[in-house]
Design a protein around this motif. Structure first.
Motif, PDB file in Angstrom:
ATOM      1  N   LEU A 150      -9.679   9.181  -3.774  1.00  0.00           N
ATOM      2  CA  LEU A 150      -9.525   9.112  -2.314  1.00  0.00           C
ATOM      3  C   LEU A 150     -10.861   9.144  -1.581  1.00  0.00           C
ATOM      4  CD1 LEU A 150      -6.494  11.540  -1.847  1.00  0.00           C
ATOM      5  CD2 LEU A 150      -6.472   9.054  -1.702  1.00  0.00           C
ATOM      6  N   GLY A 151     -11.961   9.358  -2.308  1.00  0.00           N
ATOM      7  CA  GLY A 151     -13.252   9.545  -1.661  1.00  0.00           C
ATOM      8  C   GLY A 151     -13.671   8.370  -0.802  1.00  0.00           C
ATOM      9  N   LEU A 152     -13.600   7.143  -1.359  1.00  0.00           N
ATOM     10  CA  LEU A 152     -14.030   5.964  -0.601  1.00  0.00           C
ATOM     11  C   LEU A 152     -13.067   5.641   0.531  1.00  0.00           C
ATOM     12  CD1 LEU A 152     -15.368   3.622  -3.439  1.00  0.00           C
ATOM     13  CD2 LEU A 152     -16.662   5.024  -1.825  1.00  0.00           C
ATOM     14  N   ALA A 153     -11.769   5.936   0.343  1.00  0.00           N
ATOM     15  CA  ALA A 153     -10.798   5.739   1.424  1.00  0.00           C
ATOM     16  C   ALA A 153     -11.127   6.656   2.595  1.00  0.00           C
ATOM     17  CB  ALA A 153      -9.382   5.983   0.920  1.00  0.00           C
ATOM     18  N   ILE A 154     -11.539   7.892   2.284  1.00  0.00           N
ATOM     19  CA  ILE A 154     -11.929   8.827   3.349  1.00  0.00           C
ATOM     20  C   ILE A 154     -13.168   8.311   4.067  1.00  0.00           C
ATOM     21  CG2 ILE A 154     -12.803  11.151   3.785  1.00  0.00           C
ATOM     22  CD1 ILE A 154     -10.994  12.115   1.485  1.00  0.00           C
ATOM     23  N   ALA A 165       0.832  -1.211   0.000  1.00  0.00           N
ATOM     24  CA  ALA A 165       0.000   0.000   0.000  1.00  0.00           C
ATOM     25  C   ALA A 165       0.863   1.256   0.000  1.00  0.00           C
ATOM     26  CB  ALA A 165      -0.926  -0.011   1.213  1.00  0.00           C
ATOM     27  N   ARG A 166       1.976   1.203   0.750  1.00  0.00           N
ATOM     28  CA  ARG A 166       2.870   2.359   0.780  1.00  0.00           C
ATOM     29  C   ARG A 166       3.454   2.632  -0.603  1.00  0.00           C
ATOM     30  NH1 ARG A 166       7.956   3.541   0.669  1.00  0.00           N
ATOM     31  NH2 ARG A 166       8.529   1.342   0.449  1.00  0.00           N
ATOM     32  N   ARG A 183     -11.052  -4.329  -2.959  1.00  0.00           N
ATOM     33  CA  ARG A 183     -10.080  -3.231  -2.927  1.00  0.00           C
ATOM     34  C   ARG A 183     -10.715  -1.864  -3.197  1.00  0.00           C
ATOM     35  NH1 ARG A 183      -4.876  -4.236  -6.366  1.00  0.00           N
ATOM     36  NH2 ARG A 183      -4.275  -2.477  -5.045  1.00  0.00           N
ATOM     37  N   ILE A 184     -12.026  -1.835  -3.253  1.00  0.00           N
ATOM     38  CA  ILE A 184     -12.688  -0.611  -3.712  1.00  0.00           C
ATOM     39  C   ILE A 184     -12.480   0.547  -2.742  1.00  0.00           C
ATOM     40  CG2 ILE A 184     -14.904  -1.005  -2.599  1.00  0.00           C
ATOM     41  CD1 ILE A 184     -14.328   0.190  -6.211  1.00  0.00           C
ATOM     42  N   PHE A 185     -12.222   0.264  -1.442  1.00  0.00           N
ATOM     43  CA  PHE A 185     -12.029   1.328  -0.460  1.00  0.00           C
ATOM     44  C   PHE A 185     -10.557   1.703  -0.270  1.00  0.00           C
ATOM     45  CE2 PHE A 185     -16.210  -0.298   0.707  1.00  0.00           C
ATOM     46  CZ  PHE A 185     -16.927   0.870   0.900  1.00  0.00           C
ATOM     47  N   GLU A 186      -9.652   1.169  -1.116  1.00  0.00           N
ATOM     48  CA  GLU A 186      -8.242   1.523  -1.000  1.00  0.00           C
ATOM     49  C   GLU A 186      -7.972   2.885  -1.639  1.00  0.00           C
ATOM     50  OE1 GLU A 186      -5.762  -1.485  -2.600  1.00  0.00           O
ATOM     51  OE2 GLU A 186      -6.551  -3.088  -1.306  1.00  0.00           O
ATOM     52  N   ARG A 187      -6.886   3.513  -1.174  1.00  0.00           N
ATOM     53  CA  ARG A 187      -6.492   4.818  -1.722  1.00  0.00           C
ATOM     54  C   ARG A 187      -6.151   4.683  -3.207  1.00  0.00           C
ATOM     55  NH1 ARG A 187      -3.858   4.294   3.195  1.00  0.00           N
ATOM     56  NH2 ARG A 187      -4.207   5.969   4.723  1.00  0.00           N
ATOM     57  N   PHE A 188      -6.681   5.608  -4.011  1.00  0.00           N
ATOM     58  CA  PHE A 188      -6.370   5.720  -5.435  1.00  0.00           C
ATOM     59  C   PHE A 188      -6.773   4.497  -6.245  1.00  0.00           C
ATOM     60  CE2 PHE A 188      -3.098   8.534  -3.484  1.00  0.00           C
ATOM     61  CZ  PHE A 188      -3.558   9.727  -4.018  1.00  0.00           C
ATOM     62  N   TYR A 189      -7.549   3.597  -5.652  1.00  0.00           N
ATOM     63  CA  TYR A 189      -7.971   2.426  -6.437  1.00  0.00           C
ATOM     64  C   TYR A 189      -9.174   2.817  -7.290  1.00  0.00           C
ATOM     65  CZ  TYR A 189      -9.069  -2.306  -7.816  1.00  0.00           C
ATOM     66  OH  TYR A 189      -9.293  -3.445  -8.558  1.00  0.00           O
TER      67      TYR A 189
END
Length: 600
Positions: free
Chosen positions: A555-559, A365-366, A534-540
């Protein structure tokens, strides 16, 4: 009181052993006499055969078979001996007890074969004619031309055995009496020696069962007493050492059981010696069923089997990474070392299993985050830089082109601003959530839902998408109104973006077994199943080109996910291609005696 030494207790046994030796010698002498008597009997039969040779040789040489039969019958009756005359061909020509014509060829008889070869044949066997145990002696009858026939004499074996038995009976009775007396004496002497030893044995068995408090009593002999004292001392020392070992073992077991890393120990035959709770959880097995069984029966993972086999063959430590697919996919790092006993002999190996799934996922992820941030920042910056260079190269003179380029620069700057704002918002939610700095208050969610729907209404109206709100009354949760509204607006914004014109977006809030579920349902293109985890991951992004075209930052779903975590809840998604999507927020419900308005 002076105790007798063991030698003085054993001395009477030597006398008994001597009597036994005498008895053995007597039996041996009896057997020797028996053999001697039989030998003399055979010699007597040979002498009779020699006398018969002198009487019958003329008739044998002249082939006077009738006369031979008469003489054999008469002489056999007088001497109580069976007399048989056999031709060189093996044919019986005369017999004192049977008709020669009814007898089979005797050339194969062992005593006859020896006599036909020129020697004196003897045999101790059952008669083929009478089937009775019989002693045979056969001698050849010779003349100048060679062997003319064989004279065989025989007597039943019981004749000699009867004589031996009649003479041996008194001796046998005396022998039995002596042996009975010796047996009684031996029993008494043996009990005298074995009773103290049996007492020591029972004490040793109690020690073996762990009953180390009891002590052995002293016996009559000095040697047994010394042995008992030595065993008592051993029991005391053993009790102390066991207590210390149990303490160390309990400490090790506690450490072993509480380890986060899995630990697996096998012997040289790959049988499971020990396994801790963490390793059992990794392989979804029971510790009791695993111990003592072959590793291949307990854990079905070819990579682990190969690693264990290589570790058993090697003399040093080894490392490897494997993937476990059951009960869930896990990345495991193996560290194997030989297992040695007190004398440094290799008795197996121990495998330490580190679950690096989370570490690898965080590292991945990093890397993805750095790559995505770099890409997302570079794209608008590159666009801005290109248009600025174009303007500097003379496009400023063209008023329409310059205006269009500046509009594009403004759009890309807004995109950069939105991206940086989302990054800052996500970072702030994560950091404040970890510190517990976000304040949560008990309250209802109806007004939050209405505000979110109102804020997104303009964008929905511009796309001709209708937002419908249907919430149960009196739904209370612990929430931060601003953050929770942001999460709902992000879900609504996505739903509107991916909905077709003229469709509807449904927002609902229901009570479900102590949980408040807020759902946003759209009628868009839907999401394929492989993308859902993976839909809630950053930039996915499922469709990167379409997402950027619609202005999303990724980033919306990650937030949303991190805001919901701060509230102690969970997020979920249910979607299928061409069937739309349902994004849900699940929050713990609280019960307050407060009434809220019902707005539909």
């Amino acid at each position: 009181m002076a105790r007798k030494r063991l030698i003085w207790q054993l001395f009477p046994l030597f006398i008994l052993v001597s009597l036994g030796s005498l008895a053995t010698a007597g039996l041996y002498a009896t057997q020797t006499l028996k053999q001697s008597y039989l030998s003399r009997s055979i010699a007597d039969l040979e002498a009779r055969a020699r006398l018969l040779e002198a009487v019958l040789s003329d008739s044998i040489q002249r082939d006077e078979f009738v006369k031979l039969q008469e003489r054999c019958t008469e002489l056999g009756r007088v001497s109580s001996t069976r007399i048989t005359v056999i031709a060189p061909s093996g044919e019986v020509v005369a017999d004192s007890e049977a008709d020669p014509k009814t007898l089979e060829n005797h050339g194969s008889r062992p005593e006859v074969r020896t006599a036909l070869a020129g020697g004196v044949g003897t045999s101790d066997r059952a008669s083929s004619t009478t089937h009775a145990p019989t002693i045979y002696v056969a001698i050849p009858v010779k003349d100048e031309e060679g062997i003319r026939g064989v004279i065989r004499v025989a007597v039943p074996k019981f004749t000699y055995l009867g004589v031996l038995v009649s003479n041996a009976f008194p001796l046998g009775v005396g022998t039995l009496l002596v042996l009975s007396l010796v047996a009684l004496l031996s029993l008494a002497a043996s009990r005298r020696i074995t009773d103290p030893i049996d007492s020591l044995r029972k004490g040793a068995e109690r020690f073996a069962r762990g009953e180390l408090v009891a002590r052995l009593r002293a016996a009559d002999s000095a040697e047994v007493t010394q042995l008992a004292e030595a065993m008592n001392t051993m029991a005391a020392q053993l009790e102390e050492r066991i207590r210390a070992a149990e303490g160390q073992r309990n400490e090790l077991e506690a450490v072993f059981a509480s380890m986060v890393e899995g630990v697996l120990a096998v012997d040289t035959h790959e049988r499971v010696i020990n396994i801790n709770a963490a390793a059992c959880a990794m392989f979804d097995i029971s510790r009791d069923k695993a111990l003592g069984r072959d590793l291949r029966e307990v854990i079905r993972n070819a990579d682990l089997h190969e690693f264990v086999a290589v570790t058993l063959r090697s003399s040093g430590s080894r490392e490897a990474d494997i993937t476990l697919l059951h009960p869930g996919e896990q990345q495991v790092r193996l560290h194997g070392s030989p297992l040695k006993d007190a004398v440094r002999r290799n008795i197996g190996c121990v495998i330490v299993l580190h679950d690096v799934t989370a570490i690898n996922r965080l590292e991945s992820a990093r890397r993805d985050f750095v790559a995505n941030v770099s890409h997302e920042l570079k794209t608008p910056i590159t666009s801005i830089k290109g248009f600025v260079e174009t303007l500097l190269d003379g496009a400023l003179d063209d008023h329409d082109s310059a205006r269009r380029f500046l509009a594009t620069i403004g759009k890309q700057a807004s995109r950069l601003d939105a991206l940086i704002e989302d990054l800052l918002k996500l970072s702030r939610v994560e950091q404040e959530g970890e510190r517990g700095a976000i304040e949560l208050h008990d309250g209802q969610i109806q007004d939050i839902l209405e505000s979110a729907v109102q804020n997104c209404g303009v964008r929905a109206l511009a796309k001709d998408v209708r937002i419908l709100l249907n919430a149960e009354p009196n739904l209370f949760v612990r929430r931060n109104p601003e953050l929770l509204q942001t999460a709902i607006e992000n879900l609504l914004d996505n739903a509107v973006k991916y909905s077709e014109e003229g469709t509807e977006v449904d927002v609902s809030a229901v009570r479900d077994n102590g949980t408040v579920t807020i759902s946003v349902r759209d009628q868009g293109c839907g999401i394929e199943r492989q993308h859902l985890p993976r839909i809630f991951e950053r930039f996915y992004r499922v469709d990167k080109a379409r997402s950027r075209k619609l202005g999303g930052t990724g980033l919306g779903l990650a937030i949303v996910k991190h805001i919901v975590r701060v509230h102690g809840g969970q997020t979920s998604v249910d979607s299928a291609p061409q069937k739309g999507s349902v994004f849900s927020i699940h929050l713990p419900e609280i019960h307050l005696e407060q009434q809220t308005r019902n707005v539909v």
